[in-house]
Design a protein around this motif. Sequence first.
Motif, mmCIF file in Angstrom:
data_model
loop_
_atom_site.group_PDB
_atom_site.id
_atom_site.type_symbol
_atom_site.label_atom_id
_atom_site.label_comp_id
_atom_site.label_asym_id
_atom_site.label_seq_id
_atom_site.Cartn_x
_atom_site.Cartn_y
_atom_site.Cartn_z
ATOM 1 N N ASP A 196 0.834 -1.194 0.000
ATOM 2 C CA ASP A 196 0.000 0.000 0.000
ATOM 3 C C ASP A 196 0.876 1.253 0.000
ATOM 4 O O ASP A 196 2.072 1.211 0.296
ATOM 5 C CB ASP A 196 -0.899 -0.020 1.236
ATOM 6 C CG ASP A 196 -2.059 0.939 1.136
ATOM 7 O OD1 ASP A 196 -2.302 1.479 0.039
ATOM 8 O OD2 ASP A 196 -2.734 1.165 2.161
ATOM 9 N N ILE A 197 0.255 2.388 -0.335
ATOM 10 C CA ILE A 197 0.971 3.656 -0.374
ATOM 11 C C ILE A 197 1.048 4.276 1.021
ATOM 12 O O ILE A 197 0.287 3.919 1.923
ATOM 13 C CB ILE A 197 0.295 4.648 -1.343
ATOM 14 C CG1 ILE A 197 -1.120 4.994 -0.849
ATOM 15 C CG2 ILE A 197 0.267 4.076 -2.750
ATOM 16 C CD1 ILE A 197 -1.790 6.100 -1.634
ATOM 17 N N GLN A 198 1.963 5.230 1.181
ATOM 18 C CA GLN A 198 2.021 6.044 2.393
ATOM 19 C C GLN A 198 1.220 7.307 2.140
ATOM 20 O O GLN A 198 1.524 8.073 1.223
ATOM 21 C CB GLN A 198 3.469 6.384 2.744
ATOM 22 C CG GLN A 198 3.603 7.155 4.044
ATOM 23 C CD GLN A 198 5.045 7.330 4.471
ATOM 24 O OE1 GLN A 198 5.937 6.681 3.946
ATOM 25 N NE2 GLN A 198 5.269 8.211 5.426
ATOM 26 N N ARG A 199 0.205 7.539 2.963
ATOM 27 C CA ARG A 199 -0.702 8.665 2.747
ATOM 28 C C ARG A 199 -0.333 9.860 3.613
ATOM 29 O O ARG A 199 0.104 9.687 4.753
ATOM 30 C CB ARG A 199 -2.153 8.236 3.026
ATOM 31 C CG ARG A 199 -2.673 7.227 2.008
ATOM 32 C CD ARG A 199 -4.024 6.650 2.405
ATOM 33 N NE ARG A 199 -4.515 5.769 1.342
ATOM 34 C CZ ARG A 199 -4.134 4.505 1.192
ATOM 35 N NH1 ARG A 199 -3.254 3.964 2.035
ATOM 36 N NH2 ARG A 199 -4.620 3.773 0.205
ATOM 37 N N PRO A 200 -0.536 11.067 3.086
ATOM 38 C CA PRO A 200 -0.281 12.271 3.890
ATOM 39 C C PRO A 200 -1.331 12.413 4.981
ATOM 40 O O PRO A 200 -2.386 11.772 4.947
ATOM 41 C CB PRO A 200 -0.388 13.405 2.866
ATOM 42 C CG PRO A 200 -1.304 12.866 1.820
ATOM 43 C CD PRO A 200 -1.025 11.392 1.741
ATOM 44 N N SER A 201 -1.054 13.291 5.938
ATOM 45 C CA SER A 201 -1.994 13.506 7.037
ATOM 46 C C SER A 201 -3.258 14.199 6.532
ATOM 47 O O SER A 201 -3.239 14.917 5.526
ATOM 48 C CB SER A 201 -1.350 14.364 8.124
ATOM 49 O OG SER A 201 -1.171 15.692 7.653
ATOM 50 N N LYS A 202 -4.345 13.994 7.258
ATOM 51 C CA LYS A 202 -5.604 14.661 6.912
ATOM 52 C C LYS A 202 -5.454 16.180 7.005
ATOM 53 O O LYS A 202 -6.029 16.911 6.190
ATOM 54 C CB LYS A 202 -6.720 14.180 7.835
ATOM 55 C CG LYS A 202 -8.086 14.774 7.498
ATOM 56 C CD LYS A 202 -9.167 14.246 8.419
ATOM 57 C CE LYS A 202 -10.541 14.776 8.010
ATOM 58 N NZ LYS A 202 -10.607 16.253 8.056
ATOM 59 N N ASP A 203 -4.687 16.651 7.995
ATOM 60 C CA ASP A 203 -4.497 18.096 8.137
ATOM 61 C C ASP A 203 -3.834 18.694 6.905
ATOM 62 O O ASP A 203 -4.207 19.780 6.442
ATOM 63 C CB ASP A 203 -3.650 18.397 9.374
ATOM 64 C CG ASP A 203 -4.415 18.180 10.671
ATOM 65 O OD1 ASP A 203 -5.653 18.073 10.609
ATOM 66 O OD2 ASP A 203 -3.773 18.104 11.736
ATOM 67 N N LEU A 204 -2.841 17.975 6.347
ATOM 68 C CA LEU A 204 -2.163 18.477 5.159
ATOM 69 C C LEU A 204 -3.107 18.487 3.964
ATOM 70 O O LEU A 204 -3.147 19.453 3.197
ATOM 71 C CB LEU A 204 -0.937 17.619 4.860
ATOM 72 C CG LEU A 204 -0.108 18.019 3.637
ATOM 73 C CD1 LEU A 204 0.356 19.467 3.737
ATOM 74 C CD2 LEU A 204 1.084 17.086 3.466
#
Length: 246
Positions: free
Chosen positions: A6-14
């Motif tokens: 799976d991919i590494q996802r950015p934070s929701k805040d970003l």
Amino acid sequence: MVETNDIQRPSKDLLDALAPISSATAAGELARLGIRDPHIQGPVALIPGKHVVGPALTLQFMPKREDQYSVDEYADPEKQLHRHALYHTQPGDIIVVDARGDMHSGVFGEMMLTFFMGRGGIGAVIDGCIRDFPQVLKDLDIGLWLRGTTPNFHTQTNIFPFAVNVPIACGDTLVMPGDIIVADDDGATVVPAQLAPELTEKAQAHAEWEDFSRMKLAEGGHLRKYYPLSEEARAEYEAWRAEQEQ
């Protein structure tokens, strides 16, 4: 054929901070950060008015070669690698596909995209085509950036899915798994994940003074003074900004 993790996802805040930013603003600010051309050229918006920001799941197609492509994949659906790309979908994801600009194969159809949307997917950027477009347009609420549509299925002609969540060249633009896609009616812009925080800060400041400049230009203000914002207009802008914050 290759499937990776799976991919590494950015934070929701970003992602929330990037959400108001247009593809044009993202592309312009990325150019100032050293990314000369982050625009995925070829796919265009087929659903006007859609604006999506999210991490990229990636799918790579290759030209068919007899020792690599299994013609019995419809006898065993789990051999269909394009399904596996969608299996990774989490809410807010965007699927980005290097389909080699092929205009003969429909990478996904209505059922695949229904699954994608049901899992929370918000957009597809495909250097190629989909099928079942009338049904997709009628029934699904996702953004689509495509070269076109076709009645053919994904391996019917010249290409086949080869790898999931690997670096791809979509529209001759490098997309790394987990890069952030900003897409709207102007097209799709690739934001390298490591540049996203700096881009957000610069783009938010840019958007603020553009709002002020747009207002002044509409009132008859001179282009020299208000776009880009000149030092002469800076104090006027800061006073306007302070008023907006009250």
